[in-house]
Design a protein around this motif. Structure first.
Motif, short mmCIF file in Angstrom:
data_model
loop_
_atom_site.label_atom_id
_atom_site.label_comp_id
_atom_site.label_asym_id
_atom_site.label_seq_id
_atom_site.Cartn_x
_atom_site.Cartn_y
_atom_site.Cartn_z
N MET A 33 0.83 -1.20 0.00
CA MET A 33 0.00 0.00 0.00
C MET A 33 0.87 1.26 0.00
O MET A 33 0.42 2.33 0.38
CB MET A 33 -0.96 -0.02 1.19
N TYR A 34 2.10 1.08 -0.45
CA TYR A 34 3.05 2.16 -0.68
C TYR A 34 3.10 2.46 -2.18
O TYR A 34 3.00 3.61 -2.60
CB TYR A 34 4.42 1.73 -0.15
N ALA A 40 2.11 2.54 -8.65
CA ALA A 40 1.60 1.24 -9.11
C ALA A 40 0.12 1.07 -8.77
O ALA A 40 -0.31 0.00 -8.33
CB ALA A 40 2.42 0.12 -8.49
N PHE A 41 -0.66 2.10 -9.01
CA PHE A 41 -2.10 2.05 -8.73
C PHE A 41 -2.79 1.01 -9.61
O PHE A 41 -3.79 0.40 -9.20
CB PHE A 41 -2.71 3.43 -8.96
N LEU A 42 -2.31 0.79 -10.81
CA LEU A 42 -2.90 -0.23 -11.70
C LEU A 42 -2.35 -1.62 -11.42
O LEU A 42 -2.66 -2.56 -12.14
CB LEU A 42 -2.66 0.14 -13.16
N ARG A 321 -10.45 9.73 0.29
CA ARG A 321 -11.44 9.42 -0.73
C ARG A 321 -10.89 8.34 -1.64
O ARG A 321 -9.70 8.33 -1.96
CB ARG A 321 -11.79 10.67 -1.56
N GLY A 322 -11.79 7.44 -2.05
CA GLY A 322 -11.34 6.34 -2.89
C GLY A 322 -10.25 5.56 -2.18
O GLY A 322 -10.35 5.25 -0.99
N LEU A 323 -9.18 5.26 -2.92
CA LEU A 323 -8.06 4.51 -2.35
C LEU A 323 -6.87 5.42 -2.05
O LEU A 323 -5.72 5.09 -2.31
CB LEU A 323 -7.68 3.37 -3.30
N ARG A 356 -0.32 6.59 5.77
CA ARG A 356 -0.99 6.76 4.47
C ARG A 356 -1.06 5.42 3.74
O ARG A 356 -0.10 4.66 3.72
CB ARG A 356 -0.21 7.78 3.64
N PHE A 357 -2.21 5.18 3.11
CA PHE A 357 -2.42 3.96 2.32
C PHE A 357 -2.76 4.34 0.89
O PHE A 357 -3.74 5.04 0.64
CB PHE A 357 -3.54 3.12 2.93
N LEU A 358 -1.93 3.83 -0.04
CA LEU A 358 -2.14 4.08 -1.47
C LEU A 358 -2.12 2.75 -2.22
O LEU A 358 -1.22 2.47 -3.02
CB LEU A 358 -1.03 5.00 -2.02
#
Length: 377
Positions: A33-34, A40-42, A321-323, A356-358
């Motif tokens: 989630m880094y 690397a969202f996709l 919001r969202g991810l 933070r989570f991405l």
């Protein structure tokens, strides 16, 4: 020779990455989630993006934009499907900082003005121009000042301060609708709409930085869609290349017409591989309903975090919001982030107190439960 480290060493050697997971040299699996600060969202090594890059490598790898390339035209055709019609032009660069720097140049030339307004808690990059409007951490600026002149900082979400600073001498206002590095600080709708009205009133340009928020991460393709506003320019990066280094500046014809050949340039900007990556990433965005998935999964993640952690005294607020999600703590998050890594979850810090989570849009409900349980420990 040694590599000049500008980030803290996390103590992991990553040898494999796929989808939402990475593996270290000891074979341990981690939920990521880094994602390279959200790149690397996709998903790591998205198959469609990898195939597109391999295919382009077999044709043309290096080409200046002074020459025509079919892949560029193909990219523009696909990209136009996810960008509001007003934005007839795009210019590709290699990083978010570069895109912000170019946007600043555009605004000064297009308006004939010099003043730039930005916000406390902002992060727009660390190149000279972008750093001049970055304030998420004072340390980033230490030793490099004076930076660009005529840059003015207002308090984020303060209509009163913004009203005083934005005037007829202002070339542009640059803002993130969700401050990522600054702490997952979400712009209020009234605030965002005021900034849009005020910039129109004084003839200043509004630049929205979508480098981290854009390309579906917050639940719509672009975060500004959730506010019912359109900027005059916006910049994108990170996820837009599916892992390949590329950024973009989007602008309308009335702004583009103020520019001339030679006003900007980039050796690598708009290269065939970047065009292939953006085209393929946009196809994934459309075909997989990425923004919709981010909104749905983000709502689940936020709900479960609030249900599980809301009563903990150490937790101040859970927002996002969202991810693009932050857990704001009453302590510094460094030790907690290290503990999470030990449990197999890689997260990162935002501001001084936020975990933070991405994550990639590919995360499952099981992944979400794993992340929440790791935080509870």
């Amino acid at each position: 020779m040694r590599y000049l480290m500008m980030y803290e060493d996390r103590g992991l050697e990553i040898v494999l990455a796929e989808g939402q997971y990475v593996w270290d040299s000891k074979g341990k699996k981690y939920l990521d989630m880094y994602t390279g600060h959200g790149v690397a969202f996709l998903g790591h090594r998205n198959p469609h993006v990898v195939r597109a890059l391999v295919d382009q490598l077999g044709k043309v790898m290096t080409l200046s934009t002074t020459f025509r390339a079919r892949i560029r035209d193909e990219m523009l055709d696909v990209l136009s499907k996810v960008v509001p019609q007003r934005f007839e032009y795009v210019y590709l660069l290699n990083s978010g900082s570069e895109a912000v720097d170019f946007a600043l140049k555009i605004c000064r030339k297009a308006t004939g003005r010099k003043k730039v307004v930005y916000f406390a808690g902002s992060f727009h990059g660390r190149t000279f121009g972008a750093l001049s409007i970055t304030s998420s951490n004072p340390r980033y600026r230490e030793g490099f000042e004076p930076l660009l002149p005529e840059t003015y900082r207002a308090r984020f979400n303060s209509i009163e301060e913004s009203d005083k600073l934005i005037d007829e001498n202002t070339a542009c206002v640059v803002m993130e609708l969700i401050q990522g590095e600054g702490g997952i600080n979400v712009a209020g709708e009234d605030f965002a709409r005021f900034i849009r009205r005020k910039t129109l009133e004084v003839g200043a340009l509004l630049v929205i930085d979508e480098v981290q928020t854009g390309f579906g991460r917050t639940g719509t393709v672009w975060a500004f869609e959730q506010y019912g506003i359109e900027p005059d320019l916006f910049v994108a990066g990170k996820a837009i290349g599916g892992g390949f280094p590329v950024s973009a500046v989007f602008l309308p014809s009335e702004v583009a017409s103020k520019l001339s050949p030679g006003d900007h340039g980039s050796t690598y900007g708009g290269n065939p591989l970047a065009c292939a990556a953006v085209k393929a990433s946009t196809e994934v965005l459309i075909n997989d309903g990425v923004a919709q998935q981010a909104r749905y999964k983000g709502n689940i993640f936020l709900s479960r975090l609030r249900t599980s952690l809301g009563a903990y005294r150490i937790v101040k607020e859970i927002r996002g919001r969202g991810l693009m999600i932050g857990v704001d703590l009453r302590i510094r998050p460094d030790d907690i982030i290290k503990c999470l890594q030990g449990l197999g979850l890689i997260a990162l810090k935002a501001g001084n107190t936020v975990v933070r989570f991405l994550p990639p849009y590919l995360i499952s409900e099981n992944d979400i439960d794993f992340a929440v349980q790791a935080l509870e420990m």
